[in-house]
Design a protein around this motif. Structure first.
Motif, short mmCIF file in Angstrom:
data_model
loop_
_atom_site.label_atom_id
_atom_site.label_comp_id
_atom_site.label_asym_id
_atom_site.label_seq_id
_atom_site.Cartn_x
_atom_site.Cartn_y
_atom_site.Cartn_z
N ILE A 137 0.86 -1.18 0.00
CA ILE A 137 0.00 0.00 0.00
C ILE A 137 0.90 1.23 0.00
O ILE A 137 1.79 1.36 0.83
N SER A 138 0.67 2.12 -0.93
CA SER A 138 1.49 3.33 -1.00
C SER A 138 1.38 4.14 0.29
O SER A 138 0.27 4.43 0.75
N PRO A 139 2.51 4.51 0.90
CA PRO A 139 2.44 5.35 2.10
C PRO A 139 1.69 6.65 1.87
O PRO A 139 0.99 7.15 2.76
N ARG A 140 1.77 7.21 0.66
CA ARG A 140 1.05 8.45 0.37
C ARG A 140 -0.46 8.23 0.33
O ARG A 140 -1.24 9.12 0.66
N THR A 141 -0.87 7.03 -0.06
CA THR A 141 -2.28 6.68 0.02
C THR A 141 -2.74 6.68 1.47
O THR A 141 -3.83 7.19 1.80
N LEU A 142 -1.93 6.12 2.35
CA LEU A 142 -2.27 6.09 3.77
C LEU A 142 -2.29 7.49 4.36
O LEU A 142 -3.14 7.81 5.21
N VAL A 162 -1.39 15.49 10.86
CA VAL A 162 -1.09 14.27 10.13
C VAL A 162 0.25 14.45 9.42
O VAL A 162 0.48 15.48 8.77
N ALA A 163 1.14 13.46 9.55
CA ALA A 163 2.46 13.57 8.92
C ALA A 163 2.92 12.21 8.43
O ALA A 163 2.69 11.18 9.07
N LEU A 164 3.58 12.23 7.28
CA LEU A 164 4.25 11.06 6.71
C LEU A 164 5.71 11.45 6.54
O LEU A 164 6.02 12.39 5.82
N VAL A 165 6.61 10.74 7.22
CA VAL A 165 8.02 11.12 7.26
C VAL A 165 8.87 9.93 6.83
O VAL A 165 8.66 8.80 7.30
N HIS A 166 9.84 10.20 5.95
CA HIS A 166 10.77 9.14 5.54
C HIS A 166 12.20 9.64 5.56
O HIS A 166 12.51 10.71 5.02
N THR A 167 13.07 8.87 6.22
CA THR A 167 14.51 9.02 6.09
C THR A 167 15.10 7.62 6.01
O THR A 167 14.48 6.65 6.47
N GLU A 168 16.28 7.51 5.45
CA GLU A 168 16.93 6.20 5.37
C GLU A 168 17.17 5.64 6.77
O GLU A 168 17.05 4.43 7.00
N HIS A 169 17.49 6.50 7.72
CA HIS A 169 17.82 6.06 9.07
C HIS A 169 16.59 5.59 9.84
O HIS A 169 16.62 4.56 10.52
N LEU A 188 2.20 10.44 18.38
CA LEU A 188 1.23 9.46 18.86
C LEU A 188 0.38 8.98 17.68
O LEU A 188 0.45 9.52 16.59
N ARG A 189 -0.49 7.97 17.95
CA ARG A 189 -1.38 7.42 16.91
C ARG A 189 -0.57 7.19 15.64
O ARG A 189 -0.91 7.68 14.56
N CYS A 190 0.51 6.44 15.76
CA CYS A 190 1.42 6.33 14.63
C CYS A 190 1.77 4.89 14.32
O CYS A 190 1.54 3.97 15.11
N MET A 191 2.34 4.72 13.13
CA MET A 191 2.85 3.40 12.73
C MET A 191 4.10 3.58 11.87
O MET A 191 4.28 4.60 11.20
N ARG A 192 4.94 2.55 11.94
CA ARG A 192 6.09 2.49 11.04
C ARG A 192 5.72 1.60 9.87
O ARG A 192 5.15 0.51 10.07
N ILE A 193 6.02 2.05 8.67
CA ILE A 193 5.69 1.32 7.45
C ILE A 193 6.98 0.73 6.88
O ILE A 193 7.93 1.46 6.60
N ASP A 194 7.00 -0.59 6.72
CA ASP A 194 8.17 -1.28 6.18
C ASP A 194 7.69 -2.25 5.11
O ASP A 194 7.39 -3.41 5.38
N GLY A 195 7.60 -1.74 3.88
CA GLY A 195 7.08 -2.57 2.81
C GLY A 195 5.61 -2.90 3.03
O GLY A 195 4.76 -2.02 3.14
N ARG A 196 5.32 -4.21 3.16
CA ARG A 196 3.95 -4.66 3.41
C ARG A 196 3.68 -4.88 4.90
O ARG A 196 2.64 -5.41 5.27
N ARG A 197 4.63 -4.49 5.74
CA ARG A 197 4.48 -4.67 7.19
C ARG A 197 4.26 -3.31 7.86
O ARG A 197 4.91 -2.33 7.52
N TYR A 198 3.36 -3.32 8.84
CA TYR A 198 2.97 -2.08 9.53
C TYR A 198 3.03 -2.31 11.03
O TYR A 198 2.34 -3.18 11.56
#
Length: 379
Positions: A127-132, A145-152, A332-342
């Motif tokens: 599922i595309s993170p941007r869709t979520l 609401v925030a979607l944040v990505h860094t390699e680390h 808060l009210r957050c999740m980490r997205i790793d491919g198909r795993r949440y």
């Protein structure tokens, strides 16, 4: 050669019709080990619950900033979201942690401790993170609401009701948010619908100020919830008064955040110097709302005793210096997205009178926000 994703942060402020994306075009985000280093910066901060060599404060530089209308984001309805199944969410593990924490509370070693947990879900398709992100913006208009990505850090999505530190011009704002009750338990008996609440600054309206005809706001709160909020409110006020004597307080009152309500107090103030911003963040975080009382001792105990590592959950995130304003929120009210795993995270404040079943149910209610984004139907 696999090309690295650029570091980015999409965010939508509460009650806003627009979203902003901050993109770092080159290099890696800066790493800090103190919030004081945020002073004078322009970009987006992502901080963990406990700063360490492995989990620093990450700062995405605003090499490029774009904005758009939330209604223009591609939105997928529930029926188009791939099936998502629970992979791991152990009540037994949580109950074991609860016993360890609760024994310390009953012994009098701590007045309050916050216990968190993680539930892992997997989808049949990516599922595309941007869709979520788009779904979170649609479902939770009152929240940051925030979607944040860094390699680390990997990719994190949050829909949080809790301001850590917010500014608009010369005014600064923070809140004390604690105590939790399912929304359906307090909706009966209201003559008037909830109305948006904004105090002093443009983004102060996290949640809704609810009014009724029974008591101050028509809600009957338990002693446990009232005491929990009082701990947080007293701490926030003490921190703010270290930096200014120009502080206005309102509350506590009942505020809605998704499918739950909380007790909330608001603090609006001025700061003598802009350099005080980072020092105040350093003093505030982590607040007793995500940590405990006494803070430093509780922080050490939680860091060594929780069996579910928090990572960037219950840290803070938000734009710093963007358009002259800073908007930092507790993650808060957050999740980490790793491919198909949440990985979904939630926690709750424990007091001596807490019981494991009600605390587990509170974390379940708090996870409902991210479950809704994943179109997971609770049975």
């Amino acid at each position: 050669m696999i090309k690295k994703k650029k570091a980015y942060a999409l965010y939508r402020l509460p009650y806003s019709d627009t979203y902003t994306e901050i993109i770092q075009e080159e290099g890696s985000p800066e790493t800090f080990f103190s919030s004081c280093e945020l002073n004078g910066r322009n970009g987006f901060a992502l901080a963990p619950f406990a700063v360490s060599e492995d989990l620093p404060i990450l700062f995405i530089l605003a090499d490029r900033t774009v904005s758009g209308n939330v209604d223009d984001l591609p939105f997928l309805p529930d029926e188009d979201i791939p099936d998502v199944k629970c992979f791991c969410a152990s009540y037994d593990s949580y109950a074991s942690d609860f016993e360890v924490f609760h024994s310390k509370l009953k012994s009098g070693a701590y007045s309050k401790l916050v216990l968190s947990r993680c539930a892992v879900y997997e989808s049949l398709e990516t599922i595309s993170p941007r869709t979520l992100f788009a779904r979170a913006c649609r479902f939770f208009p009152r929240m940051f609401v925030a979607l944040v990505h860094t390699e680390h850090s990997g990719t994190w999505l949050a829909a949080t009701p809790e301001v850590l530190l917010d500014s608009c011009g010369k005014l600064w704002h923070t809140i004390a948010l604690a105590g939790t009750m399912p929304l359906e338990e307090c909706q009966e008996g209201f003559d008037n619908p909830p109305v948006p609440y904004c105090y002093g600054v443009s983004t102060g309206g996290i949640g809704e100020k609810m009014s009724g005809d029974s008591g101050a706001d028509g809600i009957l709160w338990s002693v446990k919830n009232i005491d929990e909020q009082r701990y947080v409110s007293s701490y926030i006020k003490e921190c703010v008064l270290r930096f200014t004597d120009d502080c206005r307080e309102e509350g506590p009152y009942t505020a809605r955040a998704g499918n739950v309500v909380h007790l909330r107090s608001d603090f609006t103030f001025t700061l003598p110097s802009c350099d005080d911003m980072g020092r105040l963040v350093d003093a505030l975080h982590p607040t007793p709302a995500v940590c405990g009382v006494p803070k430093h001792e509780a922080f050490g105990f939680i860091s060594s005793s929780e069996t579910s590592p928090r990572g960037y959950y219950s840290g803070f995130m938000g734009p710093v210096g963007a358009l002259g304003n800073t908007h930092l929120y507790v993650s808060l009210r957050c999740m980490r997205i790793d491919g198909r795993r949440y990985m979904l995270y939630a926690g709750g404040g424990l007091l001596p009178e807490s019981n494991v079943e009600s605390e587990w149910n509170e974390t379940e209610a708090k996870m409902e926000a991210m479950r809704k984004c994943l179109a997971i139907k609770r049975i």
